[in-house]
Design a protein around this motif. Structure first.
Motif, PDB file in Angstrom:
ATOM      1  N   ASN A   1       0.814  -1.220   0.000  1.00 59.45           N
ATOM      2  CA  ASN A   1       0.000   0.000   0.000  1.00 59.45           C
ATOM      3  C   ASN A   1       0.845   1.265   0.000  1.00 59.45           C
ATOM      4  OD1 ASN A   1      -2.366  -1.536   0.101  1.00 59.45           O
ATOM      5  ND2 ASN A   1      -2.341  -1.617   2.332  1.00 59.45           N
ATOM      6  N   MET A   2       2.097   1.162  -0.400  1.00 57.83           N
ATOM      7  CA  MET A   2       2.980   2.323  -0.424  1.00 57.83           C
ATOM      8  C   MET A   2       2.490   3.345  -1.446  1.00 57.83           C
ATOM      9  SD  MET A   2       5.865   3.300   1.074  1.00 57.83           S
ATOM     10  CE  MET A   2       6.601   1.761   1.596  1.00 57.83           C
ATOM     11  N   VAL A   3       2.374   4.612  -1.021  1.00 51.30           N
ATOM     12  CA  VAL A   3       1.900   5.686  -1.901  1.00 51.30           C
ATOM     13  C   VAL A   3       2.885   6.846  -1.836  1.00 51.30           C
ATOM     14  CG1 VAL A   3      -0.537   5.078  -1.686  1.00 51.30           C
ATOM     15  CG2 VAL A   3       0.478   6.680  -0.058  1.00 51.30           C
ATOM     16  N   PRO A   4       2.960   7.656  -2.897  1.00 46.09           N
ATOM     17  CA  PRO A   4       3.836   8.841  -2.863  1.00 46.09           C
ATOM     18  C   PRO A   4       3.160   9.991  -2.113  1.00 46.09           C
ATOM     19  CG  PRO A   4       2.783   8.665  -4.999  1.00 46.09           C
ATOM     20  CD  PRO A   4       2.347   7.454  -4.213  1.00 46.09           C
ATOM     21  N   VAL A   5       3.965  10.788  -1.453  1.00 48.47           N
ATOM     22  CA  VAL A   5       3.474  11.950  -0.706  1.00 48.47           C
ATOM     23  C   VAL A   5       4.020  13.206  -1.379  1.00 48.47           C
ATOM     24  CG1 VAL A   5       3.439  13.136   1.513  1.00 48.47           C
ATOM     25  CG2 VAL A   5       3.380  10.635   1.441  1.00 48.47           C
ATOM     26  N   ARG A   6       3.116  14.101  -1.756  1.00 44.16           N
ATOM     27  CA  ARG A   6       3.518  15.332  -2.421  1.00 44.16           C
ATOM     28  C   ARG A   6       3.845  16.392  -1.371  1.00 44.16           C
ATOM     29  NH1 ARG A   6      -0.379  18.570  -6.592  1.00 44.16           N
ATOM     30  NH2 ARG A   6       1.036  20.275  -7.125  1.00 44.16           N
ATOM     31  N   ARG A   7       5.003  17.011  -1.539  1.00 43.13           N
ATOM     32  CA  ARG A   7       5.434  18.049  -0.607  1.00 43.13           C
ATOM     33  C   ARG A   7       5.622  19.375  -1.328  1.00 43.13           C
ATOM     34  NH1 ARG A   7      10.477  14.820   1.520  1.00 43.13           N
ATOM     35  NH2 ARG A   7      10.395  14.206  -0.677  1.00 43.13           N
ATOM     36  N   GLY A   8       5.537  20.456  -0.559  1.00 45.55           N
ATOM     37  CA  GLY A   8       5.629  21.777  -1.168  1.00 45.55           C
ATOM     38  C   GLY A   8       6.249  22.790  -0.212  1.00 45.55           C
ATOM     39  N   TYR A   9       5.926  24.085  -0.434  1.00 48.19           N
ATOM     40  CA  TYR A   9       6.522  25.179   0.323  1.00 48.19           C
ATOM     41  C   TYR A   9       5.421  26.015   0.977  1.00 48.19           C
ATOM     42  CZ  TYR A   9      10.622  24.043  -2.501  1.00 48.19           C
ATOM     43  OH  TYR A   9      11.664  23.393  -3.121  1.00 48.19           O
ATOM     44  N   TRP A  10       5.775  26.654   2.075  1.00 48.92           N
ATOM     45  CA  TRP A  10       4.844  27.568   2.723  1.00 48.92           C
ATOM     46  C   TRP A  10       4.954  28.972   2.142  1.00 48.92           C
ATOM     47  CZ3 TRP A  10       5.760  31.938   5.822  1.00 48.92           C
ATOM     48  CH2 TRP A  10       4.625  32.437   6.481  1.00 48.92           C
ATOM     49  N   GLY A  11       6.204  29.404   1.848  1.00 50.81           N
ATOM     50  CA  GLY A  11       6.432  30.740   1.299  1.00 50.81           C
ATOM     51  C   GLY A  11       7.291  30.657   0.059  1.00 50.81           C
ATOM     52  N   GLY A  12       8.477  31.274   0.134  1.00 50.51           N
ATOM     53  CA  GLY A  12       9.386  31.243  -0.998  1.00 50.51           C
ATOM     54  C   GLY A  12       9.936  29.843  -1.230  1.00 50.51           C
TER      55      GLY A  12
ATOM     56  N   ILE B   1      12.618  28.092  -1.511  1.00 49.06           N
ATOM     57  CA  ILE B   1      14.048  28.059  -1.225  1.00 49.06           C
ATOM     58  C   ILE B   1      14.366  26.716  -0.570  1.00 49.06           C
ATOM     59  CG2 ILE B   1      15.953  29.154   0.010  1.00 49.06           C
ATOM     60  CD1 ILE B   1      14.313  31.728  -0.022  1.00 49.06           C
ATOM     61  N   GLY B   2      15.321  26.018  -1.151  1.00 49.31           N
ATOM     62  CA  GLY B   2      15.704  24.747  -0.593  1.00 49.31           C
ATOM     63  C   GLY B   2      14.725  23.646  -0.968  1.00 49.31           C
ATOM     64  N   PRO B   3      14.879  22.470  -0.369  1.00 48.16           N
ATOM     65  CA  PRO B   3      13.985  21.345  -0.683  1.00 48.16           C
ATOM     66  C   PRO B   3      12.599  21.552  -0.084  1.00 48.16           C
ATOM     67  CG  PRO B   3      15.502  20.734   1.069  1.00 48.16           C
ATOM     68  CD  PRO B   3      15.927  22.092   0.596  1.00 48.16           C
ATOM     69  N   PRO B   4      11.568  20.893  -0.635  1.00 45.83           N
ATOM     70  CA  PRO B   4      10.214  21.012  -0.064  1.00 45.83           C
ATOM     71  C   PRO B   4      10.194  20.530   1.391  1.00 45.83           C
ATOM     72  CG  PRO B   4      10.136  19.988  -2.225  1.00 45.83           C
ATOM     73  CD  PRO B   4      11.575  20.054  -1.833  1.00 45.83           C
ATOM     74  N   HIS B   5       9.441  21.246   2.227  1.00 50.34           N
ATOM     75  CA  HIS B   5       9.468  20.937   3.650  1.00 50.34           C
ATOM     76  C   HIS B   5       8.078  20.725   4.242  1.00 50.34           C
ATOM     77  CE1 HIS B   5       8.096  25.036   4.810  1.00 50.34           C
ATOM     78  NE2 HIS B   5       8.676  25.348   3.649  1.00 50.34           N
ATOM     79  N   THR B   6       7.020  21.094   3.523  1.00 52.02           N
ATOM     80  CA  THR B   6       5.671  20.945   4.064  1.00 52.02           C
ATOM     81  C   THR B   6       4.753  20.417   2.964  1.00 52.02           C
ATOM     82  OG1 THR B   6       3.898  22.097   5.245  1.00 52.02           O
ATOM     83  CG2 THR B   6       5.044  23.328   3.525  1.00 52.02           C
ATOM     84  N   ILE B   7       3.448  20.398   3.213  1.00 50.22           N
ATOM     85  CA  ILE B   7       2.501  19.945   2.192  1.00 50.22           C
ATOM     86  C   ILE B   7       2.102  21.135   1.318  1.00 50.22           C
ATOM     87  CG2 ILE B   7       1.649  18.013   3.554  1.00 50.22           C
ATOM     88  CD1 ILE B   7      -0.690  19.755   4.410  1.00 50.22           C
ATOM     89  N   PRO B   8       1.700  20.901   0.069  1.00 53.03           N
ATOM     90  CA  PRO B   8       1.442  22.022  -0.840  1.00 53.03           C
ATOM     91  C   PRO B   8       0.193  22.826  -0.477  1.00 53.03           C
ATOM     92  CG  PRO B   8       0.908  19.935  -1.902  1.00 53.03           C
ATOM     93  CD  PRO B   8       1.557  19.597  -0.606  1.00 53.03           C
TER      94      PRO B   8
END
Length: 309
Positions: free
Chosen positions: A184-195, A197-204
């Motif tokens: 049941n492994m699924v991909p998790v989409r990550r995004g940014y809160w503001g600018g 900068i750097g790798p994604p750290h939160t959810i979109p």
């Protein structure tokens, strides 16, 4: 006197040092008691079945080990640990035709073998047993109790899986849950809160997951905020690779099984919508089953030769 002398000369006098019956004469006893075999049997059978007989030596602790031997090749773990794919996707993965899990997710191919996930991210996977609970079923003979296990598997880099399995024994339920979690492994989409900068750290975006009465809402958070959630949700979000997120929950969160499922469903929905950066024109490519059709049409050669050990 003459009769006594005649009796002495015609009958041999027995002496313990010369004509006594010793343990070495045991096969001779097989004629009347069956040797050291199985009790009072026929002499010929008892002598053979004893430890000194011809058959006894073969069936005893001879060159082949205890009993009748352990069989040919038993105990070898080389063939046991080797993965033999059962599906077309498994064959493509084993031969290196498919390079990553994302290639599988791109064409929405169902994963039927947990070894596929282990092949790509097996070294980075971590697992956590969230809960083990007893469940009962009423039968005519009484209650039948089993143990239900909730196991979460993730690589802390955008992949999460949840498995639930009930078995009579706790160890079997945990083992089965781990296999189901990998399937049941699924991909998790990550995004940014503001600018960006750097790798994604939160959810979109804000996202909600629901199971039973439990509803979990995930809200993007700035860098440094951390995972603001309960202990159960924090473990799942950390294993999914989310570093900063706010959460809001309603319902009976003490029902831990539904709570874990709600968080898992919320993370699963992150790839269920299109945002503006995904509005680009899609370049369609052939699915793996069509691209490698020549390889899949090849017949697998099976060797029926047996090795002698």
């Amino acid at each position: 006197a003459t009769g006594a002398l005649f009796f002495y000369l015609t009958h041999e006098r027995r002496h313990p040092s010369t004509n006594s019956r010793t343990m070495a004469d045991a096969p001779a006893r097989g004629g009347d008691r069956g040797g050291f075999g199985r009790g009072f049997g026929r002499g010929d059978r008892g002598g053979d079945r004893g430890r000194g007989g011809d058959r006894g030596g073969d069936r005893g602790r001879g060159d082949r080990g205890r009993g009748r031997g352990r069989g040919r090749g038993r105990g070898r773990d080389d063939d046991k640990d080797k993965w033999t794919p059962c599906t077309k996707l498994g064959r493509l993965v084993q031969q290196g035709k498919i390079k990553s899990l994302e290639h599988i997710y791109l064409f929405s191919i169902p994963i039927k073998e947990y070894q596929i996930v282990e092949h790509f991210i097996g070294t980075q996977l971590t697992d956590e047993v969230m809960k083990i609970m007893p469940v009962q079923k009423q039968t005519s003979a009484g209650q039948r109790m089993r143990f239900k296990a909730f196991v979460v598997v993730g690589d802390s880099n955008g992949h999460i899986g949840l498995g639930v399995k009930a078995c009579k024994e706790v160890a079997h339920s945990i083992q089965g849950s781990m296999i189901l979690a990998k399937l049941n492994m699924v991909p998790v989409r990550r995004g940014y809160w503001g600018g960006k900068i750097g790798p994604p750290h939160t959810i979109p975006t804000k996202i909600t997951g629901k199971c039973g009465s439990v509803s979990v809402r995930l809200i993007p958070a700035p860098k440094g905020a951390g995972i603001v959630a309960a202990i159960t949700a924090k473990k799942v979000l950390a294993m999914a690779g989310v570093k900063d997120v706010f959460t809001s929950t309603t319902g009976s969160t003490k029902t831990l099984g539904n709570f874990v499922k709600a968080v898992y469903f919320a993370l699963k929905k992150t790839y269920g919508f299109l945002s503006p950066e995904l509005w680009k024109e899609t370049t369609f490519t052939k699915p793996p089953a069509q691209e490698f059709t020549d390889f899949l049409s090849m017949k697998k050669e099976i060797s029926h030769k047996t090795e002698e050990y």
